[in-house]
Design a protein around this motif. Sequence first.
Motif, PDB file in Angstrom:
ATOM      1  N   LEU A 135       0.773  -1.043  -0.306  1.00 39.81           N
ATOM      2  CA  LEU A 135       0.245   0.575   0.259  1.00 39.81           C
ATOM      3  C   LEU A 135       0.538   1.539   0.159  1.00 39.81           C
ATOM      4  O   LEU A 135       0.507   2.665  -0.579  1.00 39.81           O
ATOM      5  CB  LEU A 135      -1.181   0.113   1.632  1.00 39.81           C
ATOM      6  N   SER A 136       1.766   1.040   0.678  1.00 34.81           N
ATOM      7  CA  SER A 136       3.233   2.508   0.850  1.00 34.81           C
ATOM      8  C   SER A 136       4.062   1.864   1.411  1.00 34.81           C
ATOM      9  O   SER A 136       4.212   0.786   1.504  1.00 34.81           O
ATOM     10  CB  SER A 136       2.750   3.671   1.428  1.00 34.81           C
ATOM     11  N   ASN A 137       4.806   2.883   1.247  1.00 33.17           N
ATOM     12  CA  ASN A 137       6.910   2.798   2.174  1.00 33.17           C
ATOM     13  C   ASN A 137       6.183   1.875   3.153  1.00 33.17           C
ATOM     14  O   ASN A 137       7.570   1.312   4.268  1.00 33.17           O
ATOM     15  CB  ASN A 137       7.395   3.216   1.712  1.00 33.17           C
ATOM     16  N   ARG A 138       5.485   2.526   4.126  1.00 30.31           N
ATOM     17  CA  ARG A 138       5.276   2.233   5.370  1.00 30.31           C
ATOM     18  C   ARG A 138       4.174   0.994   5.839  1.00 30.31           C
ATOM     19  O   ARG A 138       3.481   0.427   6.786  1.00 30.31           O
ATOM     20  CB  ARG A 138       4.474   2.902   5.966  1.00 30.31           C
ATOM     21  N   ILE A 139       3.168   0.577   5.110  1.00 32.54           N
ATOM     22  CA  ILE A 139       2.239  -0.671   5.423  1.00 32.54           C
ATOM     23  C   ILE A 139       1.745  -1.564   4.289  1.00 32.54           C
ATOM     24  O   ILE A 139       1.807  -0.996   3.102  1.00 32.54           O
ATOM     25  CB  ILE A 139       0.632   0.479   5.313  1.00 32.54           C
ATOM     26  N   LEU A 140       1.369  -2.354   4.449  1.00 33.87           N
ATOM     27  CA  LEU A 140       1.692  -3.511   3.718  1.00 33.87           C
ATOM     28  C   LEU A 140       0.070  -4.210   4.429  1.00 33.87           C
ATOM     29  O   LEU A 140      -0.704  -4.019   5.427  1.00 33.87           O
ATOM     30  CB  LEU A 140       2.813  -5.236   4.361  1.00 33.87           C
ATOM     31  N   LEU A 141      -1.121  -4.810   2.926  1.00 37.13           N
ATOM     32  CA  LEU A 141      -2.295  -5.256   3.243  1.00 37.13           C
ATOM     33  C   LEU A 141      -2.153  -6.782   3.214  1.00 37.13           C
ATOM     34  O   LEU A 141      -2.042  -7.195   2.175  1.00 37.13           O
ATOM     35  CB  LEU A 141      -2.748  -4.256   1.592  1.00 37.13           C
ATOM     36  N   ASP A 142      -2.514  -7.158   3.399  1.00 43.76           N
ATOM     37  CA  ASP A 142      -3.466  -8.553   3.271  1.00 43.76           C
ATOM     38  C   ASP A 142      -4.442  -8.698   3.242  1.00 43.76           C
ATOM     39  O   ASP A 142      -6.031  -8.601   4.171  1.00 43.76           O
ATOM     40  CB  ASP A 142      -2.756 -10.007   5.070  1.00 43.76           C
ATOM     41  N   ASN A 143      -4.948  -8.572   1.909  1.00 47.07           N
ATOM     42  CA  ASN A 143      -6.607  -8.746   1.201  1.00 47.07           C
ATOM     43  C   ASN A 143      -6.990 -10.100   2.005  1.00 47.07           C
ATOM     44  O   ASN A 143      -8.768 -10.021   1.969  1.00 47.07           O
ATOM     45  CB  ASN A 143      -7.018  -8.733   0.254  1.00 47.07           C
ATOM     46  N   GLU A 144      -6.544 -11.683   2.338  1.00 38.14           N
ATOM     47  CA  GLU A 144      -7.014 -12.454   2.779  1.00 38.14           C
ATOM     48  C   GLU A 144      -7.762 -12.507   4.158  1.00 38.14           C
ATOM     49  O   GLU A 144      -9.021 -12.587   4.351  1.00 38.14           O
ATOM     50  CB  GLU A 144      -6.857 -13.614   3.051  1.00 38.14           C
ATOM     51  N   ARG A 145      -6.429 -11.363   4.634  1.00 38.83           N
ATOM     52  CA  ARG A 145      -7.262 -11.283   6.503  1.00 38.83           C
ATOM     53  C   ARG A 145      -8.285  -9.905   6.690  1.00 38.83           C
ATOM     54  O   ARG A 145      -8.981 -10.216   7.428  1.00 38.83           O
ATOM     55  CB  ARG A 145      -6.262 -10.774   7.339  1.00 38.83           C
ATOM     56  N   CYS A 146      -8.923  -8.896   4.848  1.00 44.88           N
ATOM     57  CA  CYS A 146      -9.335  -7.852   5.538  1.00 44.88           C
ATOM     58  C   CYS A 146     -10.965  -8.054   5.823  1.00 44.88           C
ATOM     59  O   CYS A 146     -11.489  -9.485   4.405  1.00 44.88           O
ATOM     60  CB  CYS A 146      -9.301  -7.095   4.277  1.00 44.88           C
ATOM     61  N   ILE A 147     -11.417  -7.874   6.148  1.00 49.85           N
ATOM     62  CA  ILE A 147     -12.919  -8.198   6.562  1.00 49.85           C
ATOM     63  C   ILE A 147     -14.115  -6.717   5.712  1.00 49.85           C
ATOM     64  O   ILE A 147     -14.882  -7.206   6.094  1.00 49.85           O
ATOM     65  CB  ILE A 147     -13.087  -8.897   7.581  1.00 49.85           C
TER      66      ILE A 147
END
Length: 476
Positions: A135-147
């Motif tokens: 998502l950015s140089n500070r944040i990763l997104l795990d779409n499998e965990r996203c509700i």
Amino acid sequence: MPEIFINGQAIEARDDQTVMQVAREHGIYIPYFCWHPHLSVVGNCRMCLVEVEGRGLDISCNMPVSKGMKVFTDSEEVQAHRKAILQFITLNHPVDCGICDKAGECMLQDYHYEYSGQRSLSHDAKVRSTKYYNLSNRILLDNERCILCLRCTRFTHEISKSMALGVERRGDVSNIRPVEDRPLGEDPYSDNIVDICPVGALQSRQFLYKTRVWYLEPTRSVCPRCSRGCNIQVWHRKQEWQLKALDPKQNDSIARITPFENPEVNGPWICNVGRDLSQVLERARAEEPMLKGRPVSLAAALDEARRIISSARHPVALVSNWGSNEELGSFKQHLGEVFHSYVKEDWRAEPGERIEDDLLIRADKNANTARARELFGTAEPHFPEGTDVVLVWGEGFDFAQIPPRAKIIFLNSYLQPENGHADVFFPVSTQLERHGSYTNFEGKVSPFEPCFAKRDTVVDAEALFKSLAAPMRGHL
Ligand code: SF4
Ligand code: SF4
Ligand code: FES
């Protein structure tokens, strides 16, 4: 004021309240995912459903109160539906708690044990999605965990106003995604979404796989990086989980910084600069007193500083606006009559840093200018004719401006070339090593507590000022 009944208890509510708000105000807990007290209501997770007599089940976060309504937050029907909702929410969730940074403070994990505890009823394969989306140089997104609670998108629309996140596609292939040409990396408040994500879908790169949260505890502190003085929590390793051999440095280091909610100062948010405080507070430390660059005992440094001060005719002090209220007060009390004192600016904006905005960030990049100016005035530092001693407290001052023959007494916490140029140098503690408080630009006082021990050769400025003023020899 409508009277409503929650679980049989009569409660006076306000007309503009929802059932969720009334329940919380009266200590009745209703579980929720998408609702957040500082964001708009979307009502999409259904976790907060309650039963209303004569109306059946509905979500409480979007339910206005009405006179005489009878609400049940834990009826058999509510319990059964909560279980079903948790089944639905975890239908495609990977349940990879074993490797998830949110484990230990995850609402989904907690609710599963509190309200369900059932294994998945589904025999179908889970729908897979992106595991590490950048998502950015500070944040990763795990779409499998996203509700898909949409707290993160609402934060960027309603609080930081970067509008950086949205939802792509529909159904079980919906994904949180960055909005084109609105990079999340340029949102100086982006890391708040990691805190408010109720599950482990948003992960801080700084904190990624660093430790488990149950090894950590928070200490209350204040961000010194601007005059807002946001209240923060400094997370560090618990005493009972100290590492003896593996990597003992972790015992005395900042694991992460999160906001400490203070409605009068920062609400529940902080900016990313505050999250990065370890880059400032964990720089290489100055730990030895020195005379012209030569390490000496604290007593020898004190004696020499006293001698210089007592023989001075025109001493000038440059007072730190990162000094705490207590340190500034000590300087005023013990040395205020001795020195001509000016407030010095310790810190300035770094390249690329946001200077100021309407949310939190202030142009003055120092913690305690308000109190320093109250005690020592607003005149710019200068050196009157005949200045023969200069006491410099803290960073940010160019020593080339000091009159050539003046003696220099310098107080600093970090290893810097100027330390060795001073006639007397004192290494002083940081705010992580002592109690104190700062006064922000609006006059609000916020306390900070110590979380790490200081070395014996490092002094607290508050005690040092008292000791420097003492007429007889003495030690700190
Ligand atoms: S990433 Fe987290 S905050 Fe954003 S929608 Fe998914 S679960 Fe909610
Ligand atoms: S707004 Fe200022 S005080 Fe608050 S976290 Fe950011 S830099 Fe620190
Ligand atoms: S908390 Fe009410 S629907 Fe999500």
